[in-house]
Design a protein around this motif. Structure first.
Motif, PDB file in Angstrom:
ATOM      1  N   LEU A   1       0.792  -1.236   0.000  1.00  0.00           N
ATOM      2  CA  LEU A   1       0.000   0.000   0.000  1.00  0.00           C
ATOM      3  C   LEU A   1       0.824   1.287   0.000  1.00  0.00           C
ATOM      4  O   LEU A   1       0.280   2.359  -0.243  1.00  0.00           O
ATOM      5  CB  LEU A   1      -0.944   0.002   1.223  1.00  0.00           C
ATOM      6  CG  LEU A   1      -1.926  -1.187   1.291  1.00  0.00           C
ATOM      7  CD1 LEU A   1      -2.667  -1.205   2.616  1.00  0.00           C
ATOM      8  CD2 LEU A   1      -2.924  -1.135   0.130  1.00  0.00           C
ATOM      9  N   ILE A   2       2.103   1.184   0.297  1.00  0.00           N
ATOM     10  CA  ILE A   2       2.923   2.399   0.386  1.00  0.00           C
ATOM     11  C   ILE A   2       3.761   2.541  -0.885  1.00  0.00           C
ATOM     12  O   ILE A   2       4.490   1.626  -1.264  1.00  0.00           O
ATOM     13  CB  ILE A   2       3.844   2.356   1.634  1.00  0.00           C
ATOM     14  CG1 ILE A   2       3.029   2.090   2.911  1.00  0.00           C
ATOM     15  CG2 ILE A   2       4.660   3.648   1.746  1.00  0.00           C
ATOM     16  CD1 ILE A   2       1.945   3.094   3.222  1.00  0.00           C
TER      17      ILE A   2
ATOM     18  N   GLU B   1       4.594   9.731   2.278  1.00  0.00           N
ATOM     19  CA  GLU B   1       5.010   9.955   3.667  1.00  0.00           C
ATOM     20  C   GLU B   1       4.175   9.038   4.573  1.00  0.00           C
ATOM     21  O   GLU B   1       2.976   8.863   4.347  1.00  0.00           O
ATOM     22  CB  GLU B   1       4.785  11.424   4.068  1.00  0.00           C
ATOM     23  CG  GLU B   1       5.730  12.343   3.326  1.00  0.00           C
ATOM     24  CD  GLU B   1       5.694  13.787   3.824  1.00  0.00           C
ATOM     25  OE1 GLU B   1       4.959  14.087   4.795  1.00  0.00           O
ATOM     26  OE2 GLU B   1       6.407  14.606   3.224  1.00  0.00           O
ATOM     27  N   VAL B   2       4.838   8.479   5.579  1.00  0.00           N
ATOM     28  CA  VAL B   2       4.134   7.608   6.523  1.00  0.00           C
ATOM     29  C   VAL B   2       4.412   8.123   7.937  1.00  0.00           C
ATOM     30  O   VAL B   2       5.567   8.262   8.335  1.00  0.00           O
ATOM     31  CB  VAL B   2       4.602   6.138   6.379  1.00  0.00           C
ATOM     32  CG1 VAL B   2       3.921   5.253   7.413  1.00  0.00           C
ATOM     33  CG2 VAL B   2       4.322   5.630   4.964  1.00  0.00           C
ATOM     34  N   LEU B   3       3.357   8.409   8.664  1.00  0.00           N
ATOM     35  CA  LEU B   3       3.515   8.930  10.027  1.00  0.00           C
ATOM     36  C   LEU B   3       3.783   7.780  11.006  1.00  0.00           C
ATOM     37  O   LEU B   3       3.070   6.770  10.992  1.00  0.00           O
ATOM     38  CB  LEU B   3       2.256   9.670  10.469  1.00  0.00           C
ATOM     39  CG  LEU B   3       1.873  10.913   9.672  1.00  0.00           C
ATOM     40  CD1 LEU B   3       0.654  11.577  10.312  1.00  0.00           C
ATOM     41  CD2 LEU B   3       3.035  11.890   9.643  1.00  0.00           C
ATOM     42  N   ILE B   4       4.806   7.972  11.815  1.00  0.00           N
ATOM     43  CA  ILE B   4       5.184   6.958  12.799  1.00  0.00           C
ATOM     44  C   ILE B   4       5.246   7.627  14.167  1.00  0.00           C
ATOM     45  O   ILE B   4       5.936   8.636  14.348  1.00  0.00           O
ATOM     46  CB  ILE B   4       6.557   6.333  12.442  1.00  0.00           C
ATOM     47  CG1 ILE B   4       6.485   5.618  11.076  1.00  0.00           C
ATOM     48  CG2 ILE B   4       7.012   5.383  13.525  1.00  0.00           C
ATOM     49  CD1 ILE B   4       7.795   4.973  10.632  1.00  0.00           C
TER      50      ILE B   4
ATOM     51  N   LYS C   1       0.850  14.354   0.940  1.00  0.00           N
ATOM     52  CA  LYS C   1       1.684  13.174   0.661  1.00  0.00           C
ATOM     53  C   LYS C   1       1.505  12.073   1.709  1.00  0.00           C
ATOM     54  O   LYS C   1       2.057  10.994   1.585  1.00  0.00           O
ATOM     55  CB  LYS C   1       3.161  13.587   0.675  1.00  0.00           C
ATOM     56  CG  LYS C   1       3.595  14.387  -0.528  1.00  0.00           C
ATOM     57  CD  LYS C   1       5.104  14.417  -0.519  1.00  0.00           C
ATOM     58  CE  LYS C   1       5.608  15.347  -1.601  1.00  0.00           C
ATOM     59  NZ  LYS C   1       6.938  15.835  -1.299  1.00  0.00           N
ATOM     60  N   THR C   2       0.778  12.384   2.782  1.00  0.00           N
ATOM     61  CA  THR C   2       0.655  11.408   3.878  1.00  0.00           C
ATOM     62  C   THR C   2      -0.211  10.241   3.417  1.00  0.00           C
ATOM     63  O   THR C   2      -1.418  10.383   3.215  1.00  0.00           O
ATOM     64  CB  THR C   2       0.015  12.061   5.134  1.00  0.00           C
ATOM     65  OG1 THR C   2       0.710  13.286   5.390  1.00  0.00           O
ATOM     66  CG2 THR C   2       0.099  11.143   6.321  1.00  0.00           C
TER      67      THR C   2
END
Ligand SMILES: Cc1ncc(COP(=O)(O)O)c(C=O)c1O
Length: 435
Positions: free
Chosen positions: A127-128, A133-136, A188-189
């Motif tokens: 999925l990415i 951007e991926v929030l962690i 972009k998230t």
């Protein structure tokens, strides 16, 4: 002069030729790993290992018996359905239909894979996209960052902050700042990775906190990867809530579970992702082209164990609840031991880890190798001098937040009484030296 065909000359040439095969760009800079490093140092049997999240209590006897039974059946020693053994996905769908209060199709809404790790991997790969951007949320289970990077995406960190300004007594003191969180979302998230109950802090996100995250996911059309491997391990006064059950979240959430954490069998390495068909079908593509399938006897045994506990979900003896009762006593004992050395542990509301600020002990670490965060040095010193191991918390942080957490180390308390007794002896002797 040797000719080209002379085997000795060919040998010489090959040895001097520079080797051109290096690592791929995907894994550049991802070589250090806290588990590899600290499992190695804690391997000495004379060390009391409260580091890695590894139960040394016995798994339930029926779980082990079901595995023996499965291995005895010839057909269960061969490949099974790639996306999950039929009996297991059926059992999972029944359990989670009950928990989530909605229909879950065993064939389209579930993927069984190699542990929670495998579920995280297939989710991120499926999925990415490169450039996303991926929030962690920091601190975080350490593999989130490299997994996101391997997919070509950018991890964007958002720390849990201590609302009591360094004076934390409970995992509930660690919260997200609503404005700071909202400011991290942009076009972009692609996703946020949530972990509740949380490793390493033990925080159980409240409904209000989950709603705040859900509102932002919906507003920005963002996915939620919800790592809930400790879902059953919540202590009195707390309730685990699945973000997928909040309005508008099922469609955009992958919920991750683990057999290792559910049944204290981390060596089984079975996990699952649950979500809507339109997302799970992409995870299935990753699985069919990478692992293809998971071990059949383990899946069969896990399915049988789930049936046993599914039938007694109204009964306090169901393992889903009895394990957390057993662990609550261990949690309180661990906290007491740490207090006796003059430390102030952060009491977890869930999971089986406890963090503690060790900087107040003012240990002289001048003999430990330089260029490492304080907590790494402290744990190495503790392993060598006290024969007790833990895990440094800065391993769970992005580069900018490491300093904020390097005063803390993490202890694991899913340990049999004799292991906790051994830790008690070490801590009591330590206390005598301090006094
Ligand atoms: C938060 C979290 N997620 C995922 C995992 C991985 O689970 P598994 O052992 O099932 O791969 C762990 C293991 O410690 C964990 O703590």
């Amino acid at each position: 002069m040797r000719s080209e065909s002379d085997p000795q000359r060919r040998h010489v040439n090959r040895e001097t030729m520079p080797f051109k095969h290096k690592n791929t760009r995907r894994i550049e800079g991802l070589d250090s790993n806290v588990w590899v490093e600290f499992t190695k140092v804690a391997a000495d049997p004379s060390i009391v290992n409260l580091g890695q999240g590894l139960p040394d209590i016995s798994p339930p006897s029926y779980v082990k018996e079901e595995l023996a039974k499965a291995a005895a059946a010839d057909r269960l020693n061969q490949y099974t359905r790639g996306f999950g053994h039929p009996l297991l996905v059926k059992a999972l769908s029944q359990v989670y239909e009950r928990v989530c209060g909605r229909k879950i199709d065993p064939l389209t809404d579930i993927l069984v894979t190699v542990g929670g790790y495998g579920s995280l991997f297939s989710t991120v790969q499926a999925l990415i996209e490169e450039g996303d951007e991926v929030l962690i949320i920091e601190p975080f289970f350490d593999c989130y960052e490299p997994m996101v990077k391997m997919a070509g995406a950018k991890p964007v960190f958002i720390p849990l902050r201590n609302k009591n300004d360094g004076n934390s007594a409970s995992s509930a003191d660690w919260v997200l700042d609503p404005t700071e969180l909202a400011n991290k979302f942009n076009s972009k998230t692609k996703a946020i990775i949530l972990n509740t109950p949380h490793n390493p802090i033990g925080k159980v996100f409240t409904r209000e906190e989950l709603q705040m995250i859900a509102d932002l996911c919906i507003k920005h059309d963002t996915l939620c990867i919800s790592d809930e491997v400790y879902e059953w391990l919540v202590y009195k006064g707390n309730k685990h809530i699945k973000i997928a059950t909040l309005p508008g979240m099922w469609e955009r959430t992958i919920t991750i579970g683990s057999a290792g954490k559910t049944y204290s069998v981390t060596g089984w390495k079975l996990g699952w992702s649950i979500g809507p068909q339109h997302l799970i079908k992409h995870l299935q593509v990753v699985q069919q082209n990478t692992l293809y399938t998971c071990p059949t006897p383990l899946q069969e045994a896990l399915a049988q164990a789930f049936w046993i506990d599914y039938k007694r979900m109204d009964d306090p003896d169901c393992y889903f609840y009895s394990l957390s009762r057993e662990l609550e006593g261990k949690r309180d004992r661990m906290a007491q031991l740490l207090r006796e050395v003059g430390l102030k542990p952060v009491i977890p509301d869930g999971g089986y880890f406890m963090i503690v600020d060790v900087s107040t002990l003012n240990v002289d670490l001048s003999d430990v190798e330089e260029n490492q965060p304080y907590d790494y040095k402290f744990v190495k010193w503790m392993i060598t001098s006290k024969k007790l191991s833990a895990i440094p918390l800065s391993a769970f942080c992005g580069p900018e937040t490491k300093v904020q957490f390097e005063k803390y180390i993490r202890f694991c308390f899913i340990k049999k009484d004799s292991t906790l007794d051994a830790a008690e002896v070490i801590l009591k002797n330590w206390n005598k030296q301090i006094a």
